[in-house]
Each structure stands twice: as structure tokens, then as C-alpha cells.
Design an enzyme around this catalytic site. Structure first.
Site, short mmCIF file in Angstrom:
data_model
loop_
_atom_site.label_atom_id
_atom_site.label_comp_id
_atom_site.label_asym_id
_atom_site.label_seq_id
_atom_site.Cartn_x
_atom_site.Cartn_y
_atom_site.Cartn_z
CB SER A 121 -0.83 0.10 1.28
OG SER A 121 -1.56 -1.04 1.50
CG HIS A 142 -2.24 -0.56 -4.15
ND1 HIS A 142 -2.57 0.73 -3.85
CD2 HIS A 142 -2.50 -1.28 -3.03
CE1 HIS A 142 -3.02 0.80 -2.62
NE2 HIS A 142 -2.98 -0.41 -2.10
CD GLU A 154 -2.95 3.50 -6.73
OE1 GLU A 154 -3.29 4.68 -6.65
OE2 GLU A 154 -2.32 2.92 -5.81
CG ASN A 192 -3.28 4.13 0.23
OD1 ASN A 192 -4.36 4.29 0.82
ND2 ASN A 192 -2.74 2.95 0.06
#
Ligand SMILES: NC(=O)c1ccc[n+]([C@@H]2O[C@H](COP(=O)([O-])OP(=O)(O)OC[C@H]3O[C@@H](n4cnc5c(N)ncnc54)[C@H](O)[C@@H]3O)[C@@H](O)[C@H]2O)c1
Length: 288
Positions: A121, A142, A154, A192
């Protein structure tokens, strides 16, 4: 190198590993799901059987399709079973040494054209790949939680990731029915990074007694159109997981104040109020 992946593997059968394996076998790709722990591996298999049975009950797939999907799954605690596949996706805990040692072992045992992907992450993909002789074969992949429901993946290009690796992973993501976005290896990548102020500002508003947890969540859902508010989402993800990501992003930006973590999260982690998984976080959960 083949343009379509005919077999894949997932390392780590926790929250994300199980979800990713579900996506892969549902998407028609035979998948080896590996975990160190016998207990975790057994639970993962049970979870997947239950999830596919629920899809049949809901009329979302036939019994035959369910059997076919589950027939593509191999759950194992023998690492050698993952050595001969097209793509290996690592989903073990967010610990750089652990991830690096797994990829080093894989590099020693897999053919040169096996693609390596990490579901990290917030760690640096470049740093994970830094231990490899051929870092060009590794990228971030991701998935978001819950992987079967979240459409976006991602693809993160580390400093040495080759164009070919990115191109093949892009095809792979399309093959499994997800939408790919390519991003550079920067702290928090895209989603994120954007999400940090979403959580942090909500925590500040609550701390300053401007609005309650429930009110902030409600406003963001009604006005902002979010499916879940920032506190509900923290409970789903896990307060500990969320706090760890915020700390990593904050450190990676050399302490930039807009990413500074909030102490409420740390207190909750210390009190083991981690969200849904412990039966309580910002909200209480009866069933856990
Ligand atoms: N939880 C989320 O919402 C979320 C979302 C996106 C990405 N991620 C990332 O995905 C990764 C996995 O997170 P998670 O929440 O699924 O973790 P988790 O703790 O639920 O699962 C990790 C699994 O890895 C296994 N494991 C530990 N060491 C291992 C090893 N050496 N070899 C094989 N298996 C091993 C554990 O037994 C466990 O089953 C992390 O990098 C995390 O940052 C998590």
C-alpha cells in the site's frame, strides 16, 4: 513471453490475498494461493468456497461456473508450487524485509520471464526491487479492499521496472476484468496519497469537536457521494493498517505537515480497537 497469463500465484492468504485469488480464479486464471501458515491456508480455502457458494445463492453465477472457478484454485503451504507461473503477486504484511526476502527467494527459483508484483500500500516498489538482480521484472500491483468489488488496480512503476513489465501487467489487469492506472513510485501512489487528507482532516474535525464521527460520515456520504465515510472506512480497513500507511506516507514526504498522523489513531491501536476485525473501532460491531 506470452501475452496472456495462463497461470498465476498469490503469496499470503490474508485479507488481500484471498480477495485477489478470488478475482483471479473468477477471471479464468488457474491460481496457486500460498501461505506460510497451515491455519491461514485452510481458512482461505473455506472462505473462497463460502464466497462462491454465496454468489450461486444470489444467482450471480451457476453451480457449474462455481465448480470451474474453484477448480482453478490450488491452496498450498509449499512455496515450490508457485515457481512455475506467469505472474506472482505478493500480499504478505507491510514489512519491507519480509517482502524483499520473498522476492529474493523467488528470483533464485523462478524462470527469468516470471513477472513479480507486490500489493504494497505504501512501501517503495523501487526499494523492494532493490534486492533483485533483475529489478526490471518487478512492479507494484495495488488492489483495493475488498478486491472482488473494487474495480481499480494501480500499477506502480519502480525506478528500474521495465516498460515490458508494465505493459504485460496492464494486459493482465484487463484480462481479469479490472481497470488499470499506471503511476510512478511515489509515497502513497495516487489513491492512498489522496486518501490521507480525507482521513486526517476528518480526524481533526472530530478532535476539534466540530462534528461527531457519525455526522462527518453522514455528510460525506450525502453531500460528497462517498459510499462510506472516513470513519466507517477506517474501521473496514483496520485502524492499525490505516495508521501504518499514514505514518509511512508522512515519513516518505520527510515529515510534511499535511500528512501528519493524528494521535487518536495511535491511541486506538494501543487499545486494540482496530475496527471491524476486533468488533469495535469508531463504531461497534455485534457479530465480531
Ligand atoms: N488490508 C487492506 O485494506 C489492504 C489494501 C490494499 C493493500 N494492502 C496491502 O496488502 C498486503 C497484505 O495485507 P493484508 O491486509 O492482506 O494482510 P494480512 O495480515 O491480512 O495477511 C497477510 C498474510 O500473509 C501471510 N504471511 C506472512 N508471512 C508470510 C510469508 N513469509 N510467506 C507467505 N505468507 C506469509 C500471513 O499468514 C497472512 O495470511 C500488505 O502489503 C498491505 O499493505 C492491504
Amino acid at each position: 513471453m506470452l501475452n496472456t497469463v495462463t497461470k498465476s500465484a498469490v503469496i499470503g492468504s490474508g485479507t488481500m490475498g484471498v480477495g485477489i485469488a478470488q478475482v483471479l480464479i473468477h477471471g479464468g486464471i488457474p491460481t496457486v494461493l500460498y501461505d506460510l501458515s497451515e491455519e491461514q491456508a485452510r481458512k482461505a480455502k473455506e472462505t473462497l468456497i463460502k464466497r462462491f457458494s454465496r454468489l450461486v445463492e444470489k444467482g450471480k453465477m451457476s453451480e457449474v461456473e462455481k465448480d470451474k472457478a474453484l477448480g482453478r484454485l490450488q491452496v498450498t503451504t509449499d512455496i515450490r508450487q508457485v515457481y512455475r507461473v506467469g505472474v506472482i503477486i505478493e500480499a504478505v504484511p507491510e514489512n519491507i524485509e519480509m517482502k524483499q526476502s520473498i522476492f529474493k527467494e523467488l528470483e533464485e527459483n523462478c524462470p527469468d520471464d516470471t513477472l513479480f508484483a507486490t500489493n504494497t500500500s505504501s512501501l517503495s516498489v523501487t526499494e523492494i526491487a532493490g534486492v533483485l538482480k533483475r529489478p526490471s521484472r518487478l512492479a507494484g500491483l495495488h488492489f483495493f479492499n475488498p478486491a472482488p468489488l473494487m474495480p481499480l488496480v494501480e500499477i506502480i512503476k519502480g525506478t528500474d521496472t521495465s516498460k515490458e513489465t508494465i505493459h504485460l501487467l496492464q494486459q493482465f489487469v484487463t484480462q481479469i476484468g479490472k481497470t488499470a492506472v499506471i503511476c510512478q513510485d511515489t509515497p502513497g501512489f495516487i489513491v492512498n496519497r489522496i486518501a490521507r487528507p480525507f482521513y486526517n482532516e476528518a480526524l481533526r474535525i472530530e478532535k476539534d469537536n466540530i462534528a461527531s464521527v457519525e455526522k462527518i460520515d453522514r455528510i460525506l456520504k450525502i453531500i460528497g457521494g462517498f459510499k462510506m465515510g472516513p470513519f466507517e472506512l477506517q474501521d473496514l480497513i483496520g485502524i492499525d493498517v490505516n495508521f501504518a500507511t499514514t505514518k509511512t506516507v508522512h515519513n516518505s514526504f520527510y515529515g510534511e505537515s499535511r500528512f501528519r498522523p493524528q494521535y487518536q489513531q495511535e491511541r486506538m491501536v494501543q487499545a486494540k480497537r482496530l475496527g471491524r476485525k476486533t468488533g469495535g473501532g469508531f463504531y461497534r460491531y455485534e457479530s465480531s
